[in-house]
Design an enzyme around this catalytic site. Structure first.
Site, PDB file in Angstrom:
ATOM      1  N   PHE A  16      35.912 -27.067 -50.614  1.00  0.00           N
ATOM      2  CA  PHE A  16      35.750 -27.475 -51.874  1.00  0.00           C
ATOM      3  C   PHE A  16      37.005 -28.475 -52.092  1.00  0.00           C
ATOM      4  O   PHE A  16      38.215 -27.843 -52.059  1.00  0.00           O
ATOM      5  CB  PHE A  16      35.951 -26.360 -52.612  1.00  0.00           C
ATOM      6  CG  PHE A  16      35.247 -26.441 -54.059  1.00  0.00           C
ATOM      7  CD1 PHE A  16      33.952 -26.681 -54.421  1.00  0.00           C
ATOM      8  CD2 PHE A  16      36.237 -26.625 -55.109  1.00  0.00           C
ATOM      9  CE1 PHE A  16      33.665 -26.859 -55.731  1.00  0.00           C
ATOM     10  CE2 PHE A  16      35.852 -26.817 -56.449  1.00  0.00           C
ATOM     11  CZ  PHE A  16      34.629 -27.097 -56.665  1.00  0.00           C
ATOM     12  N   ASP A  33      39.060 -18.667 -47.825  1.00  0.00           N
ATOM     13  CA  ASP A  33      38.544 -18.702 -49.284  1.00  0.00           C
ATOM     14  C   ASP A  33      37.028 -17.991 -49.162  1.00  0.00           C
ATOM     15  O   ASP A  33      36.347 -18.504 -48.680  1.00  0.00           O
ATOM     16  CB  ASP A  33      38.488 -20.255 -49.649  1.00  0.00           C
ATOM     17  CG  ASP A  33      38.354 -20.405 -51.333  1.00  0.00           C
ATOM     18  OD1 ASP A  33      37.511 -19.511 -51.749  1.00  0.00           O
ATOM     19  OD2 ASP A  33      38.714 -21.311 -51.863  1.00  0.00           O
ATOM     20  N   TYR A  42      33.796 -15.679 -61.011  1.00  0.00           N
ATOM     21  CA  TYR A  42      32.727 -15.873 -62.065  1.00  0.00           C
ATOM     22  C   TYR A  42      31.456 -16.458 -61.281  1.00  0.00           C
ATOM     23  O   TYR A  42      30.474 -16.871 -61.995  1.00  0.00           O
ATOM     24  CB  TYR A  42      33.211 -17.115 -62.862  1.00  0.00           C
ATOM     25  CG  TYR A  42      33.992 -18.175 -62.022  1.00  0.00           C
ATOM     26  CD1 TYR A  42      33.179 -19.127 -61.730  1.00  0.00           C
ATOM     27  CD2 TYR A  42      35.384 -18.361 -62.223  1.00  0.00           C
ATOM     28  CE1 TYR A  42      33.850 -20.144 -60.812  1.00  0.00           C
ATOM     29  CE2 TYR A  42      35.819 -19.307 -61.459  1.00  0.00           C
ATOM     30  CZ  TYR A  42      35.081 -20.207 -60.746  1.00  0.00           C
ATOM     31  OH  TYR A  42      35.793 -21.422 -60.033  1.00  0.00           O
ATOM     32  N   LYS A  43      31.619 -16.556 -59.695  1.00  0.00           N
ATOM     33  CA  LYS A  43      30.306 -17.016 -59.323  1.00  0.00           C
ATOM     34  C   LYS A  43      29.489 -15.633 -59.051  1.00  0.00           C
ATOM     35  O   LYS A  43      28.837 -15.279 -59.879  1.00  0.00           O
ATOM     36  CB  LYS A  43      30.537 -17.587 -57.975  1.00  0.00           C
ATOM     37  CG  LYS A  43      31.384 -19.143 -58.132  1.00  0.00           C
ATOM     38  CD  LYS A  43      31.829 -19.918 -56.970  1.00  0.00           C
ATOM     39  CE  LYS A  43      32.406 -21.036 -57.424  1.00  0.00           C
ATOM     40  NZ  LYS A  43      33.337 -21.604 -56.514  1.00  0.00           N
ATOM     41  N   ARG A  57      21.007 -27.760 -54.975  1.00  0.00           N
ATOM     42  CA  ARG A  57      21.423 -26.515 -54.502  1.00  0.00           C
ATOM     43  C   ARG A  57      20.784 -25.218 -54.808  1.00  0.00           C
ATOM     44  O   ARG A  57      20.705 -25.337 -56.399  1.00  0.00           O
ATOM     45  CB  ARG A  57      22.918 -26.670 -54.711  1.00  0.00           C
ATOM     46  CG  ARG A  57      23.591 -25.364 -54.009  1.00  0.00           C
ATOM     47  CD  ARG A  57      25.424 -25.703 -54.127  1.00  0.00           C
ATOM     48  NE  ARG A  57      25.746 -25.719 -55.411  1.00  0.00           N
ATOM     49  CZ  ARG A  57      26.733 -25.411 -55.685  1.00  0.00           C
ATOM     50  NH1 ARG A  57      27.662 -25.112 -54.720  1.00  0.00           N
ATOM     51  NH2 ARG A  57      27.404 -25.093 -57.230  1.00  0.00           N
TER      52      ARG A  57
END
Ligand SMILES: *Cc1c(COP(=O)(O)O)cnc(C)c1O
Length: 396
Positions: free
Chosen positions: A112, A183, A208-209, A355
């Protein structure tokens, strides 16, 4: 196999099929009351006494232990705080200190961007010959050599869902004398992780995912227990100090994982996360994984059978994927907007990736079937070809 499905614990808006829990988890029903209580009964009534009386100061470690259970981390090795971007900086800086003779931070092109930007910013700040090397994820192990101080990888590729072999890569990194940072942004709450067994030095991630802590929920950092008393936290904030309220003029790192704390924790957001984490009680990650794979396989089979215009952009082998499936389509942005307009929420990642995240706590086979119906209509009938779907929003 016991089902992990527990839709009744989530607020899922009427008429929406939410396949974007990999980006922002939905609202667990326990959150509003818990947050309201924190605001009114704690902040409102206790005022500053809340730090002790309501346990606000201990919360980052307490929730760290709960998140730790989901990633195979022992008690006292995970703490919450800051944002993931900051935790990347902190982890890489600490790792570089462990290998003073080396100058390369190795990552891959599937990472990312913020992880790469933060590492690059740190390298520039250090201004001492540090270099961020970014290589092909499929061959990343070949680039680990004795010049590499730290290998910093995201386990699940945010675009394609491709899954790195955490144990194998960590072993290679260690064989070459490098520090390993994982990560877990798209792993925590998505797939089984045994971070202790991997023996990596550091891991980081967000809440938060897949952990549904809400927008802005704090990040987490894991430090391998044998390193806790020697690691240099780099972001030397007062709440990571050994005695914050001694107000010493000199920094002295705190005991254990506490030293990875920086400043005042986001207490309201932590209250939200604490309530959100209740949905994991009684969930075995192996069961979650089995259901996630089943949903993904169903989705891929049905899309490929019914929507020839889409091309699978994720690995076909479910063991090589995280908990999301991506398809490429040249007009992916407009197509995703049109799919969203029909109540199926996924997201778009440039240049052409549509996605879809699979979260078996609140998505079932009927949802997948219904989502495929909408996607098939949008693509097969060219419903995306409408000016209203082509205006780019700030957040895609
Ligand atoms: C989501 C994500 C981030 C986001 O970082 P923030 O600081 O929380 O905005 C960072 N890295 C990875 C790998 C991610 O998936």
């Amino acid at each position: 196999m016991p089902s992990v499905l527990r839709k009744e614990m989530f607020h899922l808006p009427e008429g929406i099929i939410y396949l974007d829990g990999n980006s922002l988890g939905p609202l667990p029903k326990a959150v509003p009351e818990k947050v309201a209580h924190m605001v009114q009964a704690q902040w409102g009534e206790m005022l500053i006494k809340g730090w002790n009386t309501a346990g606000w100061m201990a919360q980052p470690g307490r929730l760290g232990d709960r998140v730790g259970q989901l990633i195979g981390a022992p008690e006292g090795s995970v703490v919450l705080g800051d944002t993931l971007s900051l935790k990347v900086f902190q982890a890489v800086a600490a790792a570089l200190k462990m290998r003073p003779g080396r100058r390369v931070i190795l990552s891959d092109t599937g990472n990312f961007p913020t992880d790469l930007y933060m590492a690059d910013g740190l390298a520039k700040l250090l201004d001492d010959g540090y270099e961020v090397r970014v290589e092909d994820p499929l061959h990343i192990a070949d680039f680990i050599d004795e010049s590499v101080a730290v290998v910093m990888l995201t386990q699940v590729d945010y675009r394609t869902g491709r899954l790195h072999d955490m144990d194998a890569i960590t072993k290679i990194a260690h064989a070459k004398g490098a520090v390993m940072i994982w990560d877990l942004a798209h792993s925590a709450g998505a797939i089984p992780v045994d971070i202790a067994a991997s023996e990596c030095e550091l891991a980081i991630g967000c809440t938060y995912k897949y952990l549904n802590g809400g927008p802005g929920a704090p990040a987490f950092i894991y430090v391998r227990p044998d390193l806790l008393d020697t690691i240099e936290p780099a972001l030397a904030g007062w709440l990571g100090h050994d005695a914050p309220f001694a107000f010493d003029l000199d920094y002295r790192p705190g005991a254990g994982i506490e030293r990875m704390r920086v400043g005042t924790p986001p207490v309201i957001q932590m209250a939200s996360l604490e309530a959100a984490l209740q949905v994991w009680d009684g969930v075995a990650m192996a069961d979650l994984r089995a259901e996630s794979v089943a949903l993904q396989e169903q989705f891929i089979a049905q899309i490929e059978a019914r929507v020839p215009g889409l091309t699978l952009a994720s690995p076909r082998d479910p063991n090589a994927r995280g908990s999301q499936v991506s398809f490429s389509f040249p007009e992916g942005y407009a197509a995703m907007q049109a799919v969203i307009a029909r109540g199926v929420i996924g997201d778009f990642r440039a240049p052409d990736i549509m996605r879809f995240g699979f979260t078996p706590l609140y998505i079932d086979a009927a949802d997948v079937r219904a989502a495929v119906d909408h996607i098939a209509a949008v693509i097969n009938e060219n419903l995306w070809d409408d000016p209203q779907y082509k205006v780019r929003n700030r957040v895609t």
